[in-house]
Scaffold this motif. Sequence first.
Motif, short mmCIF file in Angstrom:
data_model
loop_
_atom_site.label_atom_id
_atom_site.label_comp_id
_atom_site.label_asym_id
_atom_site.label_seq_id
_atom_site.Cartn_x
_atom_site.Cartn_y
_atom_site.Cartn_z
N GLU A 171 18.16 -11.34 11.23
CA GLU A 171 18.20 -12.57 12.01
C GLU A 171 17.01 -12.69 12.96
N ASP A 172 16.54 -11.56 13.45
CA ASP A 172 15.44 -11.53 14.42
C ASP A 172 14.20 -10.94 13.75
N LEU A 173 13.14 -11.73 13.67
CA LEU A 173 11.94 -11.31 12.93
C LEU A 173 11.01 -10.41 13.74
N ARG A 174 11.26 -10.23 15.01
CA ARG A 174 10.32 -9.48 15.85
C ARG A 174 10.10 -8.04 15.38
N PRO A 175 11.14 -7.29 15.01
CA PRO A 175 10.88 -5.92 14.52
C PRO A 175 9.97 -5.89 13.29
N ALA A 176 10.20 -6.80 12.35
CA ALA A 176 9.38 -6.83 11.13
C ALA A 176 7.95 -7.24 11.43
N VAL A 177 7.79 -8.22 12.30
CA VAL A 177 6.44 -8.68 12.66
C VAL A 177 5.67 -7.56 13.36
N LEU A 178 6.31 -6.90 14.33
CA LEU A 178 5.62 -5.84 15.07
C LEU A 178 5.31 -4.66 14.17
N ALA A 179 6.24 -4.30 13.28
CA ALA A 179 5.99 -3.19 12.36
C ALA A 179 4.80 -3.50 11.45
N ALA A 180 4.70 -4.75 10.99
CA ALA A 180 3.58 -5.13 10.13
C ALA A 180 2.26 -5.08 10.89
N VAL A 181 2.26 -5.56 12.12
CA VAL A 181 1.05 -5.52 12.95
C VAL A 181 0.65 -4.08 13.23
N PHE A 182 1.63 -3.26 13.57
CA PHE A 182 1.37 -1.84 13.86
C PHE A 182 0.80 -1.13 12.64
N GLY A 183 1.39 -1.36 11.47
CA GLY A 183 0.88 -0.74 10.24
C GLY A 183 -0.54 -1.16 9.92
N GLY A 184 -0.81 -2.45 10.10
CA GLY A 184 -2.16 -2.94 9.85
C GLY A 184 -3.17 -2.38 10.82
N LEU A 185 -2.76 -2.26 12.08
CA LEU A 185 -3.66 -1.69 13.10
C LEU A 185 -4.00 -0.24 12.77
N LEU A 186 -2.99 0.54 12.37
CA LEU A 186 -3.25 1.94 12.04
C LEU A 186 -4.17 2.07 10.84
N ARG A 187 -3.94 1.25 9.82
CA ARG A 187 -4.80 1.34 8.64
C ARG A 187 -6.24 0.97 9.00
N LEU A 188 -6.40 -0.05 9.82
CA LEU A 188 -7.74 -0.45 10.25
C LEU A 188 -8.39 0.68 11.05
N ALA A 189 -7.63 1.32 11.92
CA ALA A 189 -8.16 2.44 12.71
C ALA A 189 -8.57 3.59 11.80
N HIS A 190 -7.73 3.91 10.81
CA HIS A 190 -8.06 4.99 9.88
C HIS A 190 -9.33 4.69 9.09
N LEU A 191 -9.46 3.44 8.63
CA LEU A 191 -10.65 3.06 7.88
C LEU A 191 -11.89 3.11 8.77
N SER A 192 -11.73 2.67 10.01
CA SER A 192 -12.86 2.70 10.94
C SER A 192 -13.29 4.13 11.19
N TRP A 193 -12.33 5.03 11.39
CA TRP A 193 -12.66 6.43 11.64
C TRP A 193 -13.35 7.04 10.42
N SER A 194 -12.83 6.75 9.23
CA SER A 194 -13.41 7.31 8.01
C SER A 194 -14.84 6.83 7.80
N ALA A 195 -15.10 5.58 8.15
CA ALA A 195 -16.44 5.02 7.96
C ALA A 195 -17.43 5.55 8.99
N GLU A 196 -16.95 5.74 10.22
CA GLU A 196 -17.85 6.16 11.29
C GLU A 196 -18.12 7.66 11.27
N HIS A 197 -17.16 8.45 10.81
CA HIS A 197 -17.26 9.91 10.79
C HIS A 197 -17.32 10.51 12.19
N GLU A 198 -17.36 9.71 13.19
CA GLU A 198 -17.41 10.19 14.57
C GLU A 198 -16.57 9.24 15.42
N PRO A 199 -15.95 9.72 16.47
CA PRO A 199 -15.89 11.12 16.87
C PRO A 199 -14.99 11.92 15.94
#
Length: 228
Positions: A171-199
């Motif tokens: 009934e409440d979409l907030r948990p699903a929306v936040l989980a999707a945003v959180f998952g996308g943020l983590l994947r973007l952070a992982h890709l950024s780290w992999s590409a930069e190699h630093e720190p």
Amino acid sequence: MAAHTPRTTAAPEGPGRTPGLRERKKQQTRYALIQAAHVLFLRQGFARTTVDEIASAVDVSQRTFFRYFANKDEVALAVMAVAEDYFMECLRHRPAEETPLQALRASIVKAWHDLGSEEAAGPGSIHSALELMRMIEETPPLLAAHLRRVNEQERLVVRVLAEREGLDPAEDLRPAVLAAVFGGLLRLAHLSWSAEHEPAGPEGMVAVIERHFDQLGPALAGHWHDRA
């Protein structure tokens, strides 16, 4: 996240009964298979490593290997599963006064800090997960399996957030929306780290994750440029 067979990990142990001798031997065999697979994958690549090579490295049969893992994808991603499981435990125990976003951020940072400590070593550690991340991105079958696991974890995050806040996620979409945003943020952070190699190292990854979290509010609310 799908249920996992109990594993030996480098994560801090929680309360519970002491495993018996037979269970400890099974955990040791599973741990040894994960470690052998991880070393072989990094040394010669995922595609060129066979199940027989992994089993032989631990001096067990292929049949024994398949008692613990369905395929090579599963044994490779077992490294990530350790960190994922520990993150979920951290999230379940965050203080009730934290907002859902604060709880998610604190949980992922705690998981990276704890599993990246000097005491945490081997396939269950963040160090091994960092080594695996680049291999996942460069291996299409492994990336597909990893993304399926990410989707499973996202559904679990939805349930935990909904339970924490006393909501019905149907009934409440907030948990699903936040989980999707959180998952996308983590994947973007992982890709950024992999590409930069630093720190480098776990602290470097935490810094990248924190930097992305810092931009979440400005990205979601308000204008992106100055207005008179």
